[in-house]
Design a protein around this motif. Structure first.
Motif, PDB file in Angstrom:
ATOM      1  N   GLN A  86       0.782  -1.231   0.000  1.00 12.24           N
ATOM      2  CA  GLN A  86       0.000   0.000   0.000  1.00 12.24           C
ATOM      3  C   GLN A  86       0.811   1.277   0.000  1.00 12.24           C
ATOM      4  OE1 GLN A  86      -2.763  -0.232   3.249  1.00 12.24           O
ATOM      5  NE2 GLN A  86      -3.738  -2.070   2.459  1.00 12.24           N
ATOM      6  N   VAL A  87       2.068   1.243   0.435  1.00 14.37           N
ATOM      7  CA  VAL A  87       2.814   2.480   0.661  1.00 14.37           C
ATOM      8  C   VAL A  87       3.525   3.030  -0.568  1.00 14.37           C
ATOM      9  CG1 VAL A  87       3.166   1.964   3.103  1.00 14.37           C
ATOM     10  CG2 VAL A  87       4.903   1.304   1.438  1.00 14.37           C
ATOM     11  N   GLY A  88       3.603   2.276  -1.634  1.00 17.65           N
ATOM     12  CA  GLY A  88       4.423   2.697  -2.757  1.00 17.65           C
ATOM     13  C   GLY A  88       3.766   3.666  -3.713  1.00 17.65           C
ATOM     14  N   SER A  89       4.592   4.548  -4.268  1.00 20.00           N
ATOM     15  CA  SER A  89       4.188   5.375  -5.396  1.00 20.00           C
ATOM     16  C   SER A  89       4.398   4.581  -6.683  1.00 20.00           C
ATOM     17  CB  SER A  89       5.042   6.639  -5.470  1.00 20.00           C
ATOM     18  OG  SER A  89       5.024   7.340  -4.263  1.00 20.00           O
ATOM     19  N   ALA A  90       5.321   3.608  -6.603  1.00 20.83           N
ATOM     20  CA  ALA A  90       5.622   2.696  -7.705  1.00 20.83           C
ATOM     21  C   ALA A  90       6.213   1.431  -7.098  1.00 20.83           C
ATOM     22  CB  ALA A  90       6.604   3.324  -8.679  1.00 20.83           C
ATOM     23  N   TYR A  91       6.142   0.341  -7.848  1.00 20.22           N
ATOM     24  CA  TYR A  91       6.660  -0.941  -7.376  1.00 20.22           C
ATOM     25  C   TYR A  91       7.567  -1.546  -8.433  1.00 20.22           C
ATOM     26  CZ  TYR A  91       3.094  -0.525  -3.835  1.00 20.22           C
ATOM     27  OH  TYR A  91       2.342  -0.061  -2.787  1.00 20.22           O
ATOM     28  N   VAL A  92       8.637  -2.154  -7.952  1.00 22.30           N
ATOM     29  CA  VAL A  92       9.536  -2.904  -8.823  1.00 22.30           C
ATOM     30  C   VAL A  92       9.496  -4.343  -8.321  1.00 22.30           C
ATOM     31  CG1 VAL A  92      11.900  -3.214  -9.634  1.00 22.30           C
ATOM     32  CG2 VAL A  92      11.015  -0.900  -9.252  1.00 22.30           C
ATOM     33  N   ILE A  93       8.980  -5.231  -9.156  1.00 20.32           N
ATOM     34  CA  ILE A  93       8.930  -6.654  -8.812  1.00 20.32           C
ATOM     35  C   ILE A  93      10.123  -7.314  -9.495  1.00 20.32           C
ATOM     36  CG2 ILE A  93       7.618  -8.786  -8.936  1.00 20.32           C
ATOM     37  CD1 ILE A  93       5.069  -7.107  -9.123  1.00 20.32           C
ATOM     38  N   VAL A  94      10.965  -7.933  -8.681  1.00 24.65           N
ATOM     39  CA  VAL A  94      12.218  -8.498  -9.167  1.00 24.65           C
ATOM     40  C   VAL A  94      12.138 -10.023  -9.128  1.00 24.65           C
ATOM     41  CG1 VAL A  94      14.726  -8.511  -8.867  1.00 24.65           C
ATOM     42  CG2 VAL A  94      13.409  -6.495  -8.174  1.00 24.65           C
ATOM     43  N   GLU A 108       2.292 -13.570  -9.126  1.00 19.57           N
ATOM     44  CA  GLU A 108       1.330 -13.493  -8.021  1.00 19.57           C
ATOM     45  C   GLU A 108       1.377 -12.129  -7.334  1.00 19.57           C
ATOM     46  OE1 GLU A 108       2.053 -16.844  -5.450  1.00 19.57           O
ATOM     47  OE2 GLU A 108       1.977 -18.234  -7.141  1.00 19.57           O
ATOM     48  N   LEU A 109       2.584 -11.582  -7.158  1.00 22.22           N
ATOM     49  CA  LEU A 109       2.727 -10.255  -6.557  1.00 22.22           C
ATOM     50  C   LEU A 109       2.041  -9.187  -7.404  1.00 22.22           C
ATOM     51  CD1 LEU A 109       6.421 -10.220  -5.303  1.00 22.22           C
ATOM     52  CD2 LEU A 109       4.400  -9.779  -3.904  1.00 22.22           C
ATOM     53  N   ARG A 110       2.183  -9.277  -8.712  1.00 21.93           N
ATOM     54  CA  ARG A 110       1.538  -8.313  -9.604  1.00 21.93           C
ATOM     55  C   ARG A 110       0.027  -8.352  -9.451  1.00 21.93           C
ATOM     56  NH1 ARG A 110      -1.260  -7.894 -13.966  1.00 21.93           N
ATOM     57  NH2 ARG A 110      -1.255 -10.118 -14.361  1.00 21.93           N
ATOM     58  N   ILE A 111      -0.529  -9.549  -9.356  1.00 25.06           N
ATOM     59  CA  ILE A 111      -1.973  -9.687  -9.175  1.00 25.06           C
ATOM     60  C   ILE A 111      -2.403  -9.068  -7.850  1.00 25.06           C
ATOM     61  CG2 ILE A 111      -3.819 -11.379  -8.792  1.00 25.06           C
ATOM     62  CD1 ILE A 111      -2.275 -13.180 -10.870  1.00 25.06           C
ATOM     63  N   GLN A 112      -1.652  -9.329  -6.785  1.00 23.37           N
ATOM     64  CA  GLN A 112      -1.973  -8.752  -5.472  1.00 23.37           C
ATOM     65  C   GLN A 112      -1.912  -7.226  -5.511  1.00 23.37           C
ATOM     66  OE1 GLN A 112       0.819 -10.547  -2.789  1.00 23.37           O
ATOM     67  NE2 GLN A 112      -0.403 -12.386  -2.508  1.00 23.37           N
ATOM     68  N   LEU A 113      -0.899  -6.684  -6.176  1.00 21.95           N
ATOM     69  CA  LEU A 113      -0.778  -5.232  -6.277  1.00 21.95           C
ATOM     70  C   LEU A 113      -1.938  -4.630  -7.060  1.00 21.95           C
ATOM     71  CD1 LEU A 113       3.033  -4.777  -6.889  1.00 21.95           C
ATOM     72  CD2 LEU A 113       1.714  -3.807  -5.000  1.00 21.95           C
ATOM     73  N   PRO A 123       2.456   2.609 -11.092  1.00 21.11           N
ATOM     74  CA  PRO A 123       3.378   1.881 -11.966  1.00 21.11           C
ATOM     75  C   PRO A 123       3.918   0.619 -11.289  1.00 21.11           C
ATOM     76  CG  PRO A 123       3.982   4.211 -11.812  1.00 21.11           C
ATOM     77  CD  PRO A 123       2.940   3.953 -10.786  1.00 21.11           C
ATOM     78  N   ILE A 124       3.935  -0.468 -12.053  1.00 22.51           N
ATOM     79  CA  ILE A 124       4.531  -1.718 -11.607  1.00 22.51           C
ATOM     80  C   ILE A 124       5.531  -2.122 -12.684  1.00 22.51           C
ATOM     81  CG2 ILE A 124       4.154  -4.146 -11.044  1.00 22.51           C
ATOM     82  CD1 ILE A 124       1.285  -3.381 -10.231  1.00 22.51           C
ATOM     83  N   ILE A 125       6.782  -2.251 -12.275  1.00 21.76           N
ATOM     84  CA  ILE A 125       7.853  -2.569 -13.213  1.00 21.76           C
ATOM     85  C   ILE A 125       8.365  -3.973 -12.903  1.00 21.76           C
ATOM     86  CG2 ILE A 125      10.145  -1.886 -14.029  1.00 21.76           C
ATOM     87  CD1 ILE A 125       9.378   0.967 -12.915  1.00 21.76           C
ATOM     88  N   LEU A 126       8.439  -4.810 -13.910  1.00 19.36           N
ATOM     89  CA  LEU A 126       8.951  -6.166 -13.755  1.00 19.36           C
ATOM     90  C   LEU A 126      10.409  -6.196 -14.200  1.00 19.36           C
ATOM     91  CD1 LEU A 126       8.324  -9.164 -13.121  1.00 19.36           C
ATOM     92  CD2 LEU A 126       7.741  -9.410 -15.549  1.00 19.36           C
ATOM     93  N   VAL A 127      11.280  -6.703 -13.324  1.00 17.97           N
ATOM     94  CA  VAL A 127      12.710  -6.739 -13.625  1.00 17.97           C
ATOM     95  C   VAL A 127      13.213  -8.169 -13.548  1.00 17.97           C
ATOM     96  CG1 VAL A 127      15.004  -6.011 -12.855  1.00 17.97           C
ATOM     97  CG2 VAL A 127      13.089  -4.408 -12.752  1.00 17.97           C
ATOM     98  N   GLY A 128      13.740  -8.668 -14.667  1.00 18.12           N
ATOM     99  CA  GLY A 128      14.420  -9.955 -14.693  1.00 18.12           C
ATOM    100  C   GLY A 128      15.882  -9.716 -14.353  1.00 18.12           C
TER     101      GLY A 128
END
Length: 142
Positions: A86-94, A108-113, A123-128
């Motif tokens: 809840q606290v983010g202005s943006a999220y980076v899922i690694v 799963e994290l993306r779905i929860q967000l 914004p949700i950014i996926l990083v490999g």
């Protein structure tokens, strides 16, 4: 973004939360995004490390707080759901390209967000990460 008014100056504050399985390289990414100075060390109350960097964007001073969450096994479920998501202005899922399970967890994290921020355009950014382990790749480029 949030603002703080000190001596008439406006400064934007952005919280970027790094999420992902243990060992995917969140802390390494945090040190790339932010100054190497850790402004708040992880403790049992916050359960995260916070790095800060001041940037100038379009002539405006902006503060970037990169929140490197503790590993999943150290987080209790209620804190993870109620605070991290809840606290983010943006999220980076690694995720690690050498760990298929971390990629599935990222999904799963993306779905929860998206559930948490249904009406928001967060914004949700996926990083490999861990491209240097290409010989051990478990997640295809596609």
């Amino acid at each position: 973004s949030e603002s703080s008014d000190s001596e008439g100056s406006w400064e934007a504050l952005y919280r970027v939360v790094l999420l992902g399985d243990p060992g995917v390289g969140k802390t390494s990414l945090a040190s790339l995004f932010a100054d190497p100075t850790l402004i708040q060390s992880a403790n049992t109350t916050t359960k995260e490390d916070v790095y800060e960097r001041t940037l100038t964007v379009d002539g405006e001073d902006t503060t970037l707080l990169v929140m490197d969450t503790w590993e999943a096994e150290k987080l209790d479920e209620s804190w993870s759901q109620e605070s991290c998501l809840q606290v983010g202005s943006a999220y980076v899922i690694v995720y690690s390209i050498a760990d298929r399970g971390s990629f599935e967890s990222a999904s799963e994290l993306r779905i929860q967000l998206r559930r948490t921020h249904q009406a928001d355009h967060v914004p949700i950014i996926l990083v490999g990460n861990k491209a240097d382990l290409a010989r051990c790749r478990e997640v295809s480029v596609e």
